[in-house]
Scaffold this motif. Structure first.
Motif, PDB file in Angstrom:
ATOM      1  N   ILE A 223      74.609 -43.496  48.957  1.00  0.00           N
ATOM      2  CA  ILE A 223      75.237 -44.540  48.153  1.00  0.00           C
ATOM      3  C   ILE A 223      76.182 -43.984  47.088  1.00  0.00           C
ATOM      4  CG2 ILE A 223      73.417 -44.685  46.395  1.00  0.00           C
ATOM      5  CD1 ILE A 223      75.215 -47.686  48.081  1.00  0.00           C
ATOM      6  N   SER A 224      76.064 -42.707  46.763  1.00  0.00           N
ATOM      7  CA  SER A 224      76.956 -42.119  45.761  1.00  0.00           C
ATOM      8  C   SER A 224      78.337 -41.806  46.336  1.00  0.00           C
ATOM      9  CB  SER A 224      76.343 -40.841  45.179  1.00  0.00           C
ATOM     10  OG  SER A 224      76.287 -39.820  46.154  1.00  0.00           O
ATOM     11  N   GLU A 226      80.999 -43.563  47.765  1.00  0.00           N
ATOM     12  CA  GLU A 226      81.508 -44.912  47.995  1.00  0.00           C
ATOM     13  C   GLU A 226      82.885 -44.911  48.666  1.00  0.00           C
ATOM     14  OE1 GLU A 226      81.168 -47.794  44.789  1.00  0.00           O
ATOM     15  OE2 GLU A 226      79.797 -46.451  43.739  1.00  0.00           O
ATOM     16  N   ASN A 255      79.086 -48.916  49.396  1.00  0.00           N
ATOM     17  CA  ASN A 255      79.803 -49.470  48.247  1.00  0.00           C
ATOM     18  C   ASN A 255      78.832 -50.093  47.256  1.00  0.00           C
ATOM     19  OD1 ASN A 255      82.582 -49.077  47.978  1.00  0.00           O
ATOM     20  ND2 ASN A 255      83.053 -50.504  49.621  1.00  0.00           N
ATOM     21  N   GLU A 256      79.309 -50.284  46.045  1.00  0.00           N
ATOM     22  CA  GLU A 256      78.557 -51.000  45.021  1.00  0.00           C
ATOM     23  C   GLU A 256      79.335 -52.257  44.636  1.00  0.00           C
ATOM     24  OE1 GLU A 256      76.212 -49.615  41.173  1.00  0.00           O
ATOM     25  OE2 GLU A 256      78.349 -49.749  40.721  1.00  0.00           O
ATOM     26  N   VAL A 258      79.477 -55.138  41.751  1.00  0.00           N
ATOM     27  CA  VAL A 258      79.024 -55.479  40.400  1.00  0.00           C
ATOM     28  C   VAL A 258      79.227 -56.979  40.180  1.00  0.00           C
ATOM     29  CG1 VAL A 258      79.345 -55.095  37.940  1.00  0.00           C
ATOM     30  CG2 VAL A 258      79.595 -53.183  39.544  1.00  0.00           C
ATOM     31  N   LEU A 304      75.307 -51.638  50.896  1.00  0.00           N
ATOM     32  CA  LEU A 304      75.715 -52.068  49.570  1.00  0.00           C
ATOM     33  C   LEU A 304      74.594 -51.967  48.548  1.00  0.00           C
ATOM     34  CD1 LEU A 304      77.669 -55.340  50.463  1.00  0.00           C
ATOM     35  CD2 LEU A 304      78.603 -53.041  50.139  1.00  0.00           C
ATOM     36  N   ARG A 305      74.982 -51.589  47.340  1.00  0.00           N
ATOM     37  CA  ARG A 305      74.097 -51.689  46.181  1.00  0.00           C
ATOM     38  C   ARG A 305      74.650 -52.795  45.291  1.00  0.00           C
ATOM     39  NH1 ARG A 305      73.034 -46.359  43.112  1.00  0.00           N
ATOM     40  NH2 ARG A 305      75.284 -46.409  42.781  1.00  0.00           N
ATOM     41  N   ASN A 307      74.771 -54.470  41.694  1.00  0.00           N
ATOM     42  CA  ASN A 307      74.541 -54.203  40.282  1.00  0.00           C
ATOM     43  C   ASN A 307      74.768 -55.515  39.537  1.00  0.00           C
ATOM     44  OD1 ASN A 307      74.510 -53.382  37.632  1.00  0.00           O
ATOM     45  ND2 ASN A 307      75.962 -51.700  37.898  1.00  0.00           N
ATOM     46  N   HIS A 347      71.191 -51.807  50.299  1.00  0.00           N
ATOM     47  CA  HIS A 347      70.519 -50.557  49.949  1.00  0.00           C
ATOM     48  C   HIS A 347      69.542 -50.778  48.797  1.00  0.00           C
ATOM     49  CE1 HIS A 347      70.220 -46.852  47.527  1.00  0.00           C
ATOM     50  NE2 HIS A 347      70.319 -46.192  48.661  1.00  0.00           N
ATOM     51  N   SER A 348      70.003 -51.491  47.751  1.00  0.00           N
ATOM     52  CA  SER A 348      69.179 -51.713  46.562  1.00  0.00           C
ATOM     53  C   SER A 348      69.828 -52.775  45.691  1.00  0.00           C
ATOM     54  CB  SER A 348      69.004 -50.419  45.764  1.00  0.00           C
ATOM     55  OG  SER A 348      70.265 -49.853  45.455  1.00  0.00           O
TER      56      SER A 348
END
Length: 439
Positions: A223-224, A226, A255-256, A258, A304-305, A307, A347-348
């Motif tokens: 996940i780091s 991206e 990807n993340e 937000v 995807l994470r 946030n 992912h989280s």
């Protein structure tokens, strides 16, 4: 006039390394993620054949470890043989993950695979239509850490043909583990037209003439890492003018997303929060599907994470049931979006909410104390010495190496984004405590 050539620059393929995505019991998703690294390489091979390239450059870390697995070695050998039949040469240097090069290959490789020596810089000549068209220079790692200043020995007799150098480096003069050199030193080698760099997993265009590029990894693994990953397709005309095109090849993208709840005053309960998340993911997936239509190499899975941050009335529910809420949302959203195309795998979920404060901006403007807090945070983000002092106060757990490959498992590194996130969260807590009369 020189012969025109076309080649692909790639690096950090890490055959044998599996993706980290948090366990899934879904067989379809699991299979796509399990085979992603190999599929990305197959896409590379397909691109090479389709574009009729002359050769492929691999700037280190073809494999994830020095002791190649039978499966990974066989896979590469088969792909190389296929390229051999198409008349495409592969030039390889080994990196810190797969040092010593060809000596550690499990299978005999076809004649189109050219490994560079780990003892000295070698210059290999590429001929086209019987005429010298390019010189390719390179040197493999001898061991995991390589402190030799290899670039000093990257020399050619002239620049009448296209000269390419492969180098696996952190591009940091102070880093003695991964070939200490900086951009300015590379630029002193005026006869080199193209520097094909490896080690950094993000595509970076560092210089135009000469071209200095990190191609990035072919497939992200956690996940780091991206964003889109792929390789560089490079065309050189008879006047030695360069045209470059980054081609996304990874079947899986991390990807993340937000979601700032400061923008949604109307949220009253967790059902509405879930509806908001669903809406954001649906729009995100719609855009990806649209982009996918025009792609030759389709994206198969988005990891995807989420946030979720901001000051919101919902914080009272989040604060009381954070772990349970994260787990429930994760389970529901995974079930909902795994059937999409491309598949979305959550992912989280990270919940970073805080209680709302009425007229916060007005409070900040009217209070010297709050202004000082804001100023301190800005100073820390801008001043490297203040950053060091702050991180030192955080203790040994935050003294990890910037390079993930060198970082101990129990330590962290506060990169720019992480530091900003922590300071933002700290400001929320400080202001809330002050307003509530906390100690």
């Amino acid at each position: 006039m020189a012969n025109a050539i076309k080649f692909i620059h790639t690096a950090d393929i890490h055959l044998g390394k599996k993706l980290s995505y948090n366990t899934t019991a879904d067989m379809k998703v699991n299979k796509l993620l399990f085979n992603a690294t190999e599929q990305a390489f197959k896409n590379l091979v397909e691109l090479a054949v389709e574009e009729k390239v002359d050769f492929i450059l691999i700037a280190g870390d073809l494999y994830d470890r020095k002791a190649r697995s039978i499966k990974s070695s066989r896979f590469f050998s088969e792909q190389a043989e296929f390229l051999n039949k198409k008349g495409i040469t592969i030039y390889i240097i080994s990196g810190n993950h797969d040092p010593a090069g060809v000596e550690n290959e499990v299978f005999e490789l076809p004649e189109n695979v050219k490994y560079f020596s780990s003892e000295n810089v070698e210059t290999l000549k590429f001929k086209k239509d019987g005429k010298l068209a390019a010189r390719i220079l390179g040197q493999s790692y001898r061991q995991k850490f390589e402190n030799r200043t290899m670039y000093n020995y990257y020399t050619v007799p002239d620049n009448s043909v296209f000269n390419i150098s492969l180098l696996h480096t952190a591009l940091n003069k102070d880093n003695n583990r991964y070939v200490p050199v900086n951009k300015s030193e590379l630029l002193t080698k005026s006869e080199i037209h193209y520097w094909a760099l490896g080690h950094i997993h993000q595509y970076q265009k560092l210089n135009h003439k000469p071209s200095i590029n990190f191609s990035g990894t072919l497939q992200a693994h956690n996940i780091s890492e991206e964003g889109n990953k792929g390789a560089l397709l490079v065309e050189v005309d008879s006047n030695l003018k360069v045209k470059e095109n980054f081609i996304p090849l990874a079947p899986v993208v991390f990807n993340e997303i937000v979601i700032n709840l400061d923008q949604y005053d109307e949220l009253d309960n967790l059902t509405e929060l879930k509806q908001l998340i669903n809406s954001r993911l649906e729009n995100y997936n719609k855009n990806i599907r649209f982009e996918n239509k025009s792609k030759k190499f389709k994206l198969k899975v988005l990891v995807l994470r989420l946030n979720i941050k901001g000051r919101t009335e919902l914080h009272q529910y989040v604060e009381a049931n954070r772990d349970e809420l994260e787990e429930t949302l994760l389970k529901d959203l995974r079930s909902r979006f795994r059937v999409e195309s491309p598949t979305i795998w959550l992912h989280s979920i990270v919940l970073r909410t805080a209680a709302p404060i009425k007229n916060l901006e007005a409070l900040k403007k009217g209070s010297e104390l709050y202004q000082n807090i804001d100023q301190l945070i800005n100073d820390i983000l801008a001043d490297s010495e203040l950053k060091r002092e702050l991180i030192a106060e955080w203790g040994q757990i935050w003294q990890g190496d910037q390079n993930p490959e060198d970082r101990e498992n129990h330590k962290f590194f506060a990169d720019k984004k992480t530091l900003a996130d922590i300071l933002e969260e700290s400001e929320k807590i400080i202001i809330s405590e002050l307003l509530e009369g906390g100690d």
